[in-house]
Structures are given as structure tokens and as C-alpha cells.
Motif scaffolding. Structure first.
Motif, mmCIF file in Angstrom:
data_model
loop_
_atom_site.group_PDB
_atom_site.id
_atom_site.type_symbol
_atom_site.label_atom_id
_atom_site.label_comp_id
_atom_site.label_asym_id
_atom_site.label_seq_id
_atom_site.Cartn_x
_atom_site.Cartn_y
_atom_site.Cartn_z
ATOM 1 N N ARG A 129 -3.134 2.680 0.670
ATOM 2 C CA ARG A 129 -2.924 1.347 1.255
ATOM 3 C C ARG A 129 -3.414 0.251 0.332
ATOM 4 N NH1 ARG A 129 -4.205 3.900 6.250
ATOM 5 N NH2 ARG A 129 -6.402 3.283 6.101
ATOM 6 N N GLU A 130 -4.386 0.579 -0.510
ATOM 7 C CA GLU A 130 -4.930 -0.410 -1.433
ATOM 8 C C GLU A 130 -4.108 -0.500 -2.716
ATOM 9 O OE1 GLU A 130 -7.570 -3.460 -1.445
ATOM 10 O OE2 GLU A 130 -7.368 -1.928 0.109
ATOM 11 N N GLY A 171 -11.763 -10.706 -7.833
ATOM 12 C CA GLY A 171 -11.800 -11.374 -6.546
ATOM 13 C C GLY A 171 -11.847 -10.393 -5.398
ATOM 14 N N SER A 172 -12.259 -10.902 -4.224
ATOM 15 C CA SER A 172 -12.429 -10.021 -3.076
ATOM 16 C C SER A 172 -11.110 -9.437 -2.597
ATOM 17 C CB SER A 172 -13.109 -10.786 -1.941
ATOM 18 O OG SER A 172 -12.319 -11.878 -1.542
ATOM 19 N N SER A 173 -9.984 -10.048 -2.971
ATOM 20 C CA SER A 173 -8.695 -9.537 -2.538
ATOM 21 C C SER A 173 -8.120 -8.535 -3.530
ATOM 22 C CB SER A 173 -7.707 -10.701 -2.352
ATOM 23 O OG SER A 173 -7.515 -11.376 -3.593
ATOM 24 N N ALA A 174 -8.894 -8.202 -4.561
ATOM 25 C CA ALA A 174 -8.398 -7.295 -5.592
ATOM 26 C C ALA A 174 -7.992 -5.965 -4.985
ATOM 27 C CB ALA A 174 -9.470 -7.076 -6.661
ATOM 28 N N ARG A 175 -6.837 -5.482 -5.433
ATOM 29 C CA ARG A 175 -6.374 -4.184 -5.005
ATOM 30 C C ARG A 175 -6.616 -3.194 -6.133
ATOM 31 N NH1 ARG A 175 -2.529 -3.431 -1.168
ATOM 32 N NH2 ARG A 175 -1.094 -2.355 -2.556
ATOM 33 N N LEU A 176 -6.324 -1.933 -5.861
ATOM 34 C CA LEU A 176 -6.600 -0.882 -6.824
ATOM 35 C C LEU A 176 -5.403 -0.560 -7.708
ATOM 36 C CD1 LEU A 176 -8.640 1.507 -4.531
ATOM 37 C CD2 LEU A 176 -9.496 -0.168 -6.173
ATOM 38 N N SER A 177 -4.281 -1.200 -7.451
ATOM 39 C CA SER A 177 -3.109 -0.992 -8.294
ATOM 40 C C SER A 177 -3.409 -1.509 -9.692
ATOM 41 C CB SER A 177 -1.913 -1.743 -7.704
ATOM 42 O OG SER A 177 -0.787 -1.620 -8.518
ATOM 43 N N PRO A 178 -3.039 -0.809 -10.754
ATOM 44 C CA PRO A 178 -2.263 0.427 -10.809
ATOM 45 C C PRO A 178 -3.147 1.659 -11.064
ATOM 46 C CG PRO A 178 -2.261 -0.577 -12.967
ATOM 47 C CD PRO A 178 -3.214 -1.394 -12.097
ATOM 48 N N TYR A 179 -4.320 1.711 -10.486
ATOM 49 C CA TYR A 179 -5.254 2.780 -10.788
ATOM 50 C C TYR A 179 -4.866 4.100 -10.116
ATOM 51 C CZ TYR A 179 -8.056 -0.954 -12.703
ATOM 52 O OH TYR A 179 -8.491 -2.012 -13.448
ATOM 53 N N CYS A 180 -5.436 5.155 -10.653
ATOM 54 C CA CYS A 180 -5.190 6.502 -10.151
ATOM 55 C C CYS A 180 -6.475 7.036 -9.528
ATOM 56 C CB CYS A 180 -4.736 7.411 -11.292
ATOM 57 S SG CYS A 180 -4.556 9.150 -10.828
ATOM 58 N N ALA A 222 1.680 16.901 3.181
ATOM 59 C CA ALA A 222 1.867 15.937 4.268
ATOM 60 C C ALA A 222 1.049 14.678 4.015
ATOM 61 C CB ALA A 222 1.481 16.569 5.608
ATOM 62 N N VAL A 223 -0.178 14.850 3.535
ATOM 63 C CA VAL A 223 -1.016 13.686 3.209
ATOM 64 C C VAL A 223 -0.388 12.890 2.068
ATOM 65 C CG1 VAL A 223 -3.268 12.946 2.331
ATOM 66 C CG2 VAL A 223 -3.145 14.746 4.051
ATOM 67 N N ALA A 224 0.120 13.574 1.052
ATOM 68 C CA ALA A 224 0.763 12.885 -0.073
ATOM 69 C C ALA A 224 1.964 12.077 0.412
ATOM 70 C CB ALA A 224 1.186 13.898 -1.132
ATOM 71 N N ALA A 225 2.742 12.653 1.324
ATOM 72 C CA ALA A 225 3.890 11.932 1.865
ATOM 73 C C ALA A 225 3.441 10.678 2.608
ATOM 74 C CB ALA A 225 4.689 12.848 2.793
ATOM 75 N N GLU A 226 2.344 10.794 3.362
ATOM 76 C CA GLU A 226 1.789 9.625 4.047
ATOM 77 C C GLU A 226 1.372 8.563 3.045
ATOM 78 O OE1 GLU A 226 -0.702 10.256 7.837
ATOM 79 O OE2 GLU A 226 -1.060 12.067 6.658
ATOM 80 N N CYS A 227 0.748 8.997 1.958
ATOM 81 C CA CYS A 227 0.287 8.048 0.931
ATOM 82 C C CYS A 227 1.456 7.267 0.349
ATOM 83 C CB CYS A 227 -0.471 8.788 -0.167
ATOM 84 S SG CYS A 227 -2.089 9.414 0.330
ATOM 85 N N LEU A 228 2.554 7.944 0.093
ATOM 86 C CA LEU A 228 3.742 7.266 -0.434
ATOM 87 C C LEU A 228 4.268 6.248 0.575
ATOM 88 C CD1 LEU A 228 5.635 10.224 -2.137
ATOM 89 C CD2 LEU A 228 4.513 8.300 -3.286
ATOM 90 N N SER A 229 4.280 6.623 1.841
ATOM 91 C CA SER A 229 4.781 5.709 2.871
ATOM 92 C C SER A 229 3.873 4.497 3.048
ATOM 93 C CB SER A 229 4.932 6.444 4.205
ATOM 94 O OG SER A 229 3.667 6.749 4.779
ATOM 95 N N LEU A 230 2.602 4.645 2.651
ATOM 96 C CA LEU A 230 1.638 3.550 2.782
ATOM 97 C C LEU A 230 1.598 2.644 1.557
ATOM 98 C CD1 LEU A 230 -1.258 5.571 4.449
ATOM 99 C CD2 LEU A 230 0.092 3.762 5.524
ATOM 100 N N GLY A 231 2.386 2.963 0.540
ATOM 101 C CA GLY A 231 2.490 2.076 -0.604
ATOM 102 C C GLY A 231 1.954 2.582 -1.913
#
Length: 257
Positions: free
Chosen positions: A36-37, A7-16, A54-63
């Protein structure tokens, strides 16, 4: 991200997602968008460990369920092989591979030294070959995967003063199409995004008058934001894009239609 349409709302979890050149610019924007996805993110860098962290830390904060940094000189096959071994050992083999690492060289071909030519080809094109060779077979075996190359409009039309860069990106476009044909049987898609000028530090070598002249040539009268490139990359990694492969997709504000 399977052979079945999601579906169009599909997220990328739990992909790497492995994003090369993710310590800055387009690569960093892609890493944050993947997070974020809902994807876990491997933030690749060459020398800028602090920026990558710093980017990795941002990624964690974004989910992102995880965000880790990984160093490699993607110009070297040995480094890519070592990166694969490390990710395999950690159980982090990527479902999504975004090759955003890059560099530029401005100047006439007659002033371009051979080692400068080689460096541009290696970081853009040879690296893409090495990454696909190491990580592509696992995607094929799993029967799912997304490879996205960050190319450039200059790889389509060429640019005076950027012969090496244009040649490398043109080669990357050809590799994208060939890989797409090779990997389609396994449900793995391979595409490239080809932005025009993007607001990153790669424009730092151009002076204000050159930038204004280029901006005026764009119908939308502005350059792309890295987040806009990341959004296109994100779309190509979703299940809804599973029938899009072998495409070089422009993002130029109308500069090339």
C-alpha cells in the motif's frame, strides 16, 4: 530512504521490501502494508506456497509495482545464501528487510527437548544473523536501508512456559542494538518491534480460558491486530524514521509501560 530527511508523506516507491514469514500473520500484514505504501514486495515463505502466492496477489492489487514469492528455510545459511543469489540475479536486492518469520513452543523448560530449543533459536535468531549478513552489506554500500525485526514483549520481560521463545527474542533484541551500531555509519537503521499478544494462529495452542485471562491482563482489554504491528513496521521504514535506530519498540496495549 536516504541520509536526507524525507517529508511525512513519503512513500516507499520504488523500494523493494523482503518480508520473511509473509505467508501468514504479522508477516502477511507487513507485506500488504508495504504494498500500500508503494514498495515492491518479496513474499518469503517456507512451506506454504499457495498462501504466499495469495498474499503476493493481494500486494499487487494494493499497488505494489511487483510482488513475488520466494521460498527458503531461513534456519539454514545455505538457503539464505541461495535466496540472496536469486534476488541479486533478478535485480531485487531489498532496501527494506523485515524478519517476521517465527514459531512458538509452549511448555516448561524441563519438558523442552534440545532439538526444539535449537529450532526456536534458529528460526528467530540465527535467521536474523544470516539475513543481515547476506543483505546488510548491500544496504551499507548503497548508503540506505531499513532492517526491522519482529520481536516480542517476552524477549524483554520473559514468559513462564516460553523459555526458548523468550531467549530467542531477547537475543534478537541484543542483535538489533549491535547491528544498529555497526550500520549507522551507512545510514542504515535497525530496529525491532516488540508486540504483546497478537491475533494470529500462534495463539491456537491456548484454550479459551487462557486467552481470556491474558486479555484481562491487558489494560486495553484486547489483543493487537496484525495490521497494527504492520503500521509500526511501516513507520520505521519511512524517511521520517531515519534517526530512529537500535530501538525495541513495544506494542502491548499498555500491558507493559
Amino acid at each position: 530512504m536516504t541520509n536526507e530527511r524525507q517529508g511525512s508523506s513519503a512513500r516507499l516507491s520504488p523500494y523493494c521490501a523482503l518480508v520473511t514469514g509473509a505467508s501468514r500473520g504479522i508477516g502477511a500484514a507487513v507485506a500488504r502494508r508495504m504494498a500500500r505504501e508503494g514498495a515492491g514486495v518479496i513474499v518469503h515463505y517456507h512451506r506454504s506456497r499457495e498462501r504466499a502466492e495469495a498474499v503476493a496477489a493481494e500486494c499487487l492489487s494494493l499497488g505494489a509495482p511487483f510482488a513475488e514469492v520466494a521460498a527458503a528455510d531461513v534456519r539454514l545459511s545455505s538457503d539464505i545464501a541461495a535466496l540472496k543469489r536469486a534476488l541479486e540475479h533478478a535485480g531485487r536486492m531489498p532496501d527494506i528487510l523485515v524478519h517476521a518469520a517465527g514459531t512458538a513452543h509452549y511448555g516448561l523448560l524441563e519438558d523442552l527437548e534440545e532439538d526444539e530449543w535449537d529450532d526456536i533459536q534458529h528460526v528467530h535468531l540465527k535467521a536474523a544473523y544470516g539475513l543481515a549478513k547476506r543483505f546488510g552489506p548491500t544496504m551499507s554500500w548503497r548508503r540506505h536501508g531499513r532492517i526491522v525485526h519482529v520481536s516480542s514483549v517476552w524477549g524483554v520481560v520473559g514468559a513462564a512456559g516460553e523459555a526458548a521463545y523468550s531467549a530467542a527474542k531477547g537475543g534478537l533484541n541484543g542483535l538489533t542494538k549491535a547491528l544498529a551500531r555497526e550500520m549507522a555509519f551507512a545510514g542504515v537503521t535497525v530496529n525491532a518491534v516488540a508486540p504483546g499478544l497478537v491475533e494470529t494462529d500462534m495463539l491456537a495452542e491456548l484454550d479459551r480460558s487462557e486467552l481470556e485471562e491474558l486479555r484481562e491482563a491487558v489494560p486495553m482489554k484486547r489483543f493487537a491486530d496484525p495490521d497494527e504491528v504492520a503500521e509500526l513496521v511501516r513507520f520505521l521504514t519511512l524517511g521520517d524514521a531515519g534517526y530512529i535506530t537500535g530501538q525495541i519498540i513495544g506494542l502491548t496495549g499498555g500491558w507493559r509501560m
